[in-house]
Design an enzyme around this catalytic site. Structure first.
Site, PDB file in Angstrom:
ATOM      1  N   SER A 124      68.010 -31.552-150.822  1.00  0.00           N
ATOM      2  CA  SER A 124      68.977 -32.195-149.931  1.00  0.00           C
ATOM      3  C   SER A 124      68.384 -33.484-149.362  1.00  0.00           C
ATOM      4  CB  SER A 124      69.400 -31.218-148.835  1.00  0.00           C
ATOM      5  OG  SER A 124      70.518 -31.708-148.104  1.00  0.00           O
ATOM      6  N   ASP A 137      78.960 -26.945-154.277  1.00  0.00           N
ATOM      7  CA  ASP A 137      78.378 -27.702-153.161  1.00  0.00           C
ATOM      8  C   ASP A 137      79.465 -28.547-152.509  1.00  0.00           C
ATOM      9  OD1 ASP A 137      76.981 -29.618-151.563  1.00  0.00           O
ATOM     10  OD2 ASP A 137      75.212 -29.455-152.843  1.00  0.00           O
ATOM     11  N   HIS A 171      75.886 -25.506-151.059  1.00  0.00           N
ATOM     12  CA  HIS A 171      74.721 -26.367-150.815  1.00  0.00           C
ATOM     13  C   HIS A 171      73.621 -25.641-150.048  1.00  0.00           C
ATOM     14  CE1 HIS A 171      72.826 -30.362-150.130  1.00  0.00           C
ATOM     15  NE2 HIS A 171      72.423 -29.822-148.991  1.00  0.00           N
TER      16      HIS A 171
END
Length: 441
Positions: free
Chosen positions: A204, A351, A393
């Site tokens: 991320s 995600d 995610h």
């Protein structure tokens, strides 16, 4: 690990202490904004990029919290780097020394630069300060790397101005952190003949720094050889994430991202402040986020319409030529060079924070450019891209951790093979990995 080797490592860093103003171990631990140790010297311009400015034993002794069976010491290293304006700056990395023997060759030592997604526009959220508190959930990843016998460098890649999501500056900070760590092994007390086998890992927000480092390596730090890069949950382009998360539980990422760019570029700060509504100016709702950690930001801005703070709403962010310039040059992966090392890319298909199609597009670009480079006999991309059918995610950060460590192990230990992945080039495949099936919202 033999005591003599541990002593050699200690002497290595002690030798740097003598010439890099090492404070006493019992010096008080202070947040970076209050700690005089976190300051640039007056002669910063005289330091080459990646050179060490000062070193100290980590005053928080984070290594002990991770486990003295895995790591024997942790050090803070403050070093010179280059910001998003191509001006001299500095950053800090926390280096963990492994206890166990490396699985690498006796003539080489594994080193992984691990980028934590701290995603905050305040310097007091830097891992060197919050690793043992708000970011202690990352201990398992650090432990997994240390178990391999590798040194682990945890970078404060946003720098002293907390320029969250400004990819060029973050990539520079990662590469210069590697320069600093490898420089620290060049004193007579160290095994100077030992080569480093280097890996990068980030998820991320941490993948921004890792991926930009991979793109910039050839032009910014060509002497740094990287064996492999593991990156997941790629938030690219930044503008796509800012569009995706508004009025979601993670709407605070917009506040954090906008302030990250404002911290890096004064012209962005002036523009954003000029576009705030009268209500937002009076309430301070937007400006308050500048001094928050990401945990505080998520608690403050869940499901908020962040664009309601601006006179023109979304158009003030997405139709502004000024901001678009920075999104394109600083917040978009794939425009600063073709990574020339093996890469493991992983992403949850569901995600919602960073839509999978944007990562698909990036990988397709790399693979096409890599094929063209290979045809010119200039090397090419080596990418395994796994699209996970499980979770979103947040879940993916855990679901493919084991696969990331396995990839790094093979890369650092020279076990990927010349034809990796498959017959070389790129492999894209859907997988079903992990047990966390939770959606993002």
């Amino acid at each position: 690990m033999h005591y003599s080797y541990i002593l050699s490592t200690a002497l290595c860093f002690a030798s740097f202490a003598l010439s890099h103003t090492l404070p006493a171990r019992n010096s008080p631990a202070l947040p970076p904004s209050q700690d005089p140790w976190y300051t640039a010297p007056d002669d910063l311009l005289s330091y080459p990029a990646g050179s060490i400015i000062r070193v100290r034993p980590d005053p928080l002794s984070t290594y002990a919290a991770i486990g003295t069976n895995l790591t024997s010491a942790s050090y803070n290293i403050l070093y010179r780097t280059t910001d998003g304006n191509d001006l001299p700056s500095f950053a800090v990395t926390t280096l963990f020394v492994p206890v166990s023997k490396s699985t690498s060759s006796k003539k080489s030592q594994g080193l992984v630069s691990y980028q934590i997604p701290y995603n905050s526009p305040t310097v007091d959220a830097s891992p060197s300060w919050t690793l043992s508190t708000e970011l202690n959930s990352t201990f398992s990843d650090i432990a997994a790397l240390l178990e391999q016998g590798w040194y682990v460098s945890v970078t404060d890649f946003e720098g002293p101005n907390a320029t969250f999501a400004v990819g060029v500056a973050e990539g520079h900070a990662v590469l210069d952190g590697l320069r600093a760590v490898t420089e620290s092994s060049s004193s007579p007390a160290c095994e100077s003949s030992k080569a480093w086998k280097i890996g990068l890992w980030g998820y991320s927000g941490g993948s921004i720094a890792s991926e930009f480092a991979a793109e910039l390596r050839a032009t910014y730090a060509p002497e740094i050889e990287i064996a492999g890069v593991a990156i997941g949950g790629l938030p690219t382009p930044v503008a796509a994430v800012l569009k995706a998360v508004n009025e979601s539980p993670y709407a605070g990422l917009i506040v954090s991202g906008l302030w990250g760019y404002a911290n890096a570029f004064p012209v962005v700060e002036s523009y954003l402040l000029s576009r705030l509504t009268d209500e937002a100016k009076v309430s301070g709702n937007f400006t308050a986020g500048r001094n928050m950690t990401i945990i505080q930001i998520f608690a403050t801005y869940p499901n908020v319409d962040v664009y309601s703070y601006f006179i023109g709403g979304e158009d003030d962010i997405f139709a502004s030529p000024l901001l678009q310039h920075f999104w394109d040059t600083q917040g978009t992966m794939g425009v600063h060079g073709l990574p020339d090392m093996p890469m493991y890319v992983y992403k949850a298909i569901e995600d919602l924070l960073a839509p999978v199609q944007d990562t698909d597009t990036l990988v397709e670009k790399y693979c096409a450019e890599g094929q063209a480079a290979a045809a010119r006999k200039e090397g090419g991309a080596q990418i395994l891209y796994e699209r996970n059918t499980i979770g979103g995610h947040v879940a993916e950060e855990i679901n493919e951790d084991e696969a990331a460590v396995e990839f790094l192990s093979n890369a650092i230990n020279g076990k990927l093979g010349a034809g990796w992945p498959g017959s070389g080039g790129c492999v894209v495949r859907n997988v079903t990995v992990g047990t966390d099936t939770a959606p993002d919202w």
